[in-house]
Each structure stands twice: as structure tokens, then as C-alpha cells.
Design an enzyme around this catalytic site. Structure first.
Site, PDB file in Angstrom:
ATOM      1  N   LYS A 242      44.999  28.596  48.287  1.00  0.00           N
ATOM      2  CA  LYS A 242      45.788  28.964  47.106  1.00  0.00           C
ATOM      3  C   LYS A 242      47.203  29.429  47.474  1.00  0.00           C
ATOM      4  CE  LYS A 242      42.474  29.819  43.461  1.00  0.00           C
ATOM      5  NZ  LYS A 242      41.194  29.475  44.103  1.00  0.00           N
TER       6      LYS A 242
ATOM      7  N   GLU B 160      47.641  33.619  34.992  1.00  0.00           N
ATOM      8  CA  GLU B 160      46.358  33.998  34.416  1.00  0.00           C
ATOM      9  C   GLU B 160      45.323  33.842  35.515  1.00  0.00           C
ATOM     10  OE1 GLU B 160      45.176  30.385  35.252  1.00  0.00           O
ATOM     11  OE2 GLU B 160      47.105  30.700  34.313  1.00  0.00           O
TER      12      GLU B 160
ATOM     13  N   SER C  16      38.177  25.087  52.024  1.00  0.00           N
ATOM     14  CA  SER C  16      39.253  25.636  51.190  1.00  0.00           C
ATOM     15  C   SER C  16      39.437  27.141  51.358  1.00  0.00           C
ATOM     16  CB  SER C  16      39.005  25.293  49.723  1.00  0.00           C
ATOM     17  OG  SER C  16      37.716  25.737  49.320  1.00  0.00           O
TER      18      SER C  16
HETATM   19  C1  LIG Z   1      40.144  28.635  43.661  1.00  0.00           C
HETATM   20  C2  LIG Z   1      39.362  28.056  44.764  1.00  0.00           C
HETATM   21  C3  LIG Z   1      38.817  26.756  44.709  1.00  0.00           C
HETATM   22  C4  LIG Z   1      38.904  25.878  43.499  1.00  0.00           C
HETATM   23  O1  LIG Z   1      40.187  25.491  43.112  1.00  0.00           O
HETATM   24  P1  LIG Z   1      40.735  24.019  43.280  1.00  0.00           P
HETATM   25  O2  LIG Z   1      41.960  24.033  42.445  1.00  0.00           O
HETATM   26  O3  LIG Z   1      39.692  23.065  42.772  1.00  0.00           O
HETATM   27  O4  LIG Z   1      41.002  23.807  44.716  1.00  0.00           O
HETATM   28  C5  LIG Z   1      38.145  26.276  45.822  1.00  0.00           C
HETATM   29  N1  LIG Z   1      37.979  27.020  46.931  1.00  0.00           N
HETATM   30  C6  LIG Z   1      38.475  28.272  47.013  1.00  0.00           C
HETATM   31  C7  LIG Z   1      38.259  29.043  48.268  1.00  0.00           C
HETATM   32  C8  LIG Z   1      39.180  28.832  45.938  1.00  0.00           C
HETATM   33  O5  LIG Z   1      39.662  30.077  46.040  1.00  0.00           O
END
Ligand SMILES: *Cc1c(COP(=O)(O)O)cnc(C)c1O
Length: 402
Positions: A89, A111, A378
Site C-alpha cells: 500500500k 477512507e 502483498s
Molecule cells: C489492502 C491489502 C490487500 C488488498 O488490496 P488490493 O488493492 O487488492 O491489493 C492485499 N494485501 C494486503 C496486505 C493489503 O493490505
């Protein structure tokens, strides 16, 4: 070729279905983005913060023990979990904060549902000394007290939204109302590759660093491209960031993983690409989990970051055109992958990312050892340790061992 065809559209998806007043604000944003995205000074500044603040490039790590245990393809993990603040993020918020500064804006609004995007936004605002306001549903504030504290610690003001269901959707409405009233000095920082044009394009632009690095890293380490790239899909920003730079590589198959929650048949999931239908949500067209009468359905996922009834327009297009495949993984399968990666590689994944790992676990054994899978990790799982602990306590597992 770009995957955006007519301005703001990806096939039949995307667009900007908003009031004429808001349309003016979005066009102003689009112009600023067009002006700065290829500006050399802007790019150098972004590269500086990616390197020295975020810690990029993130490693592409060969998961030797996991690959060996599954007995098939070689699995590589793109370590977005190692970024500052622990997920992908931060890539997006740093990029948008720099854009907001170029636009001469000192106030940022956002938000947040679970709080992860709110914390990321508050981080970027602290870094650049910008005023930060985060809208959050009263119900979410109650459930995410620690993230509210983090945002406040970082200097943000968290505003409790008491309208409607007091959840994310109502917070989005409040943020757009604020933007309309204050757009001359306010920037709305969207957290995923969703929303009306130009947000999906802007978010993809800043998240594409993931795929650009991964492509170069795998060529350096293996001398060839992977057979599969896999990422979890909430709104779709980490997945599109990985996928887009591989779009032209027809031999690279893309798999997006949605949360099947308690099972697709139970209705308790958040899998619009698996079982949803095209519809309109928050000002853009995409696949939506909806009722017979077209209302967005309540969603569920063990991973708060995947809990959204819609999905980015570009993923909707990739699905419709067949360029990417989308599958769904249940809460239970994600928990298994959460444990497996922790025990075999010493990496505790975010529950969101564990969905992508689970798909690699399914797929790898059916492939040969000279094939490669890249999984986007992610985020890190520290934030989820308490939840998983409490679930196990309830199930009696922890107590029995203690
Ligand atoms: C917010 C988040 C996601 C999901 O968001 P995408 O916009 O689909 O990438 C996935 N993994 C983590 C660790 C997140 O914080």
C-alpha cells in the site's frame, strides 16, 4: 499497447459515472496526473522515496523449501511484505502524496475500512507534512481500535461516520462529499485500483513498480520469464501492479485469487470475478457481488483487506477477455497457507497474501520443475497474528498445548 482503450475504459468496464460537479474535479486530477506521470523530476523524486524510505527494490526470493516440499514448479516470492509499513500500500500513497504536492494541495483525505489504507495514508502525510483526515465507519472504528490509534499517532484526524450501515461504503460517500466541497485545496487519496477514472489508472501506475521489478529480477535470476504470476485480489491494486508489466508476455499466465470466505456456495465471500455480475459501484463499472435486484451484497473474508463487493475495472476486463484467470480460495485454505509459509520459509504472510500462496500450493505440484511461479506477497502477517491466535484459542488448540 495500453490496456486502457477509450479514456478511462477497459473494454466495457471502468468509466466515471459521477455527478457533473465531481466530474470536473476528476478531470482536474486527470490533467495533473498526465502532466506529472512522465515528468523526469517527478520520477526521480518518486524513485528517491521508493529507494530510501520504502526500501525498494523488494527482493524476489526463491522459496526453495516450499518448492521442494510441493514437488513441482519453482516458487519465487515477491517480498512486498518487506516494504516500510509492511505491505504494497505504501507504493501507492507515496506516489499520490507526491502528486498532491505538485498540485499545490496541503490537505489529504482518505477512507478506510479495516484501517490499513488509513494507516498508509497517515504515514505518507506525516512524511510530507500534510494535513490528513481519514473517514471511517463507526462500526469499523470499534473493531479496529489499534489502527485508529496508529493513524492518530501519525498525526491524522479520524472522523467517525455514523450514517447508513456505518461501514466502508458510507465512509466512501463522506469522503466524496468532502472532496466536492473542498477540492481546491484537498486531495482524495484512493487506496486501491478502483473508483471512477482516473483513480484505477493512477493506482496502477504507482503499483506497477512491483511487476517491473519482478520481471527484471526473474530474468536476472533465471534467464527466463515465469509460467505463472499469482496475486490476491481485493480491489486489485497489488495484483494489477504485478500483472500489468507482464501484459504483453503472452506466455505468462496470470492468476488473481479472490476470497471464497466460508465457501462460494454459502454466499459468505467477496468474490465478484468468480460469481458476480457486471454492474455499477462507487461510480465505475465492474463485476459486483450483487443480489437478484442488483444491490451489492454483504461480503465476508477472513482477510479484511479483501472484503469488498466490487473489483477494479482492469481486472474485470482481463477476466472478460480471458487474459487473466480468477480463482477463489476459502478462509480455511488461506489459514493453511498462512501456517505453511510460516513453518517452511519463516515468512508469516498477511492473510490477504496467504490466498495467493494457497493458489501456488494447489498449482505447483502439477507443473514440471523447470517451470516458475511468482507469488506476490502483498503484506506481512504480524497484523493478523492476534486474530489467528484468538481463532485457535476458541477452537481449543492453543489451550490444549499450553
Ligand atoms: C489492502 C491489502 C490487500 C488488498 O488490496 P488490493 O488493492 O487488492 O491489493 C492485499 N494485501 C494486503 C496486505 C493489503 O493490505
Amino acid at each position: 499497447m495500453d490496456t486502457e482503450q477509450k479514456t478511462g475504459f477497459y473494454g466495457d468496464f471502468g468509466g466515471s459515472f459521477v455527478s457533473p460537479e465531481l466530474q470536473v474535479v476528476l478531470e482536474h486530477l486527470e490533467k495533473a496526473f498526465e502532466r506529472y506521470q512522465d515528468d523526469q523530476e517527478f520520477q526521480e523524486e518518486l524513485a528517491y522515496y521508493f529507494k530510501h524510505y520504502v526500501g525498494r527494490p523488494s527482493p524476489l526470493y526463491y522459496a526453495a523449501r516450499l518448492s521442494e516440499q510441493l514437488g513441482g514448479a519453482k516458487i519465487y516470492i515477491k517480498r512486498e511484505d518487506l516494504n516500510h509499513t509492511g505491505s504494497h500500500k505504501i507504493n501507492n500513497v507515496i506516489g499520490q502524496a507526491l502528486l498532491a504536492r505538485r498540485m499545490g494541495v496541503e490537505r489529504v483525505i482518505a477512507e478506510t475500512g479495516a484501517g490499513q489504507h488509513g494507516v498508509a495514508t497517515a504515514t505518507a502525510c506525516a512524511l510530507f507534512g500534510m494535513d490528513c483526515t481519514v473517514y471511517m465507519g463507526e462500526e469499523d472504528i470499534r473493531r479496529q481500535a489499534l489502527n485508529v490509534f496508529r493513524m492518530e499517532l501519525l498525526g491524522a484526524q479520524v472522523i467517525s461516520v455514523t450514517k447508513g450501515t456505518r461501514r466502508l461504503k458510507d465512509a466512501v460517500d463522506e469522503a466524496f462529499t468532502d472532496l466536492l466541497a473542498n477540492y481546491k485545496h484537498t486531495y482524495y487519496m484512493l487506496g486501491s485500483a478502483v473508483g471512477p477514472h482516473p483513480f484505477p489508472l493512477i493506482v496502477r501506475h504507482f503499483q506497477s513498480i512491483i511487476g517491473r521489478e519482478a520481471r527484471q529480477q526473474i530474468l536476472e535470476q533465471e534467464g527466463k520469464l515465469p509460467s505463472y504470476i499469482i496475486a490476491c485480489v481485493g480491489g486489485g491494486s497489488n495484483a494489477i501492479g504485478l500483472f500489468h508489466p507482464f501484459y504483453q508476455d503472452q506466455g505468462v499466465k496470470m492468476i488473481g485469487v479472490e476470497p471464497a470466505g466460508k465457501g462460494l456456495a454459502t454466499g459468505q465471500h467477496a468474490a465478484p470475478l468468480s460469481v458476480g455480475k457486471p454492474g455499477l459501484l462507487h461510480g465505475f463499472k465492474c463485476y459486483v457481488v450483487q443480489t437478484e435486484s442488483g444491490e451489492p451484497m454483504p461480503t465476508h473474508s477472513i482477510a479484511a483487506g479483501l472484503d469488498y463487493p466490487g473489483v477494479g475495472p482492469e481486472h474485470s476486463f482481463y477476466k472478460a477477455s480471458g487474459r487473466a484467470e480468477y480463482v477463489a480460495v476459502t478462509d480455511e485454505e488461506a489459514l493453511e497457507a498462512f501456517k505453511l509459509l510460516s513453518q517452511v520459509e519463516g515468512i508469516i504472510p498477511a492473510l490477504e497474501s496467504a490466498h495467493a500462496v494457497a493458489q501456488a500450493v494447489r498449482l505447483a505440484p502439477s507443473l514440471s520443475q523447470d517451470e516458475i511461479i511468482i507469488v506476490n506477497l502483498s503484506g506481512r502477517g504480524d497484523k493478523d497474528a492476534q486474530l489467528v491466535f484468538e481463532m485457535r484459542q476458541k477452537a481449543g488448540e492453543v489451550a490444549a498445548k499450553a
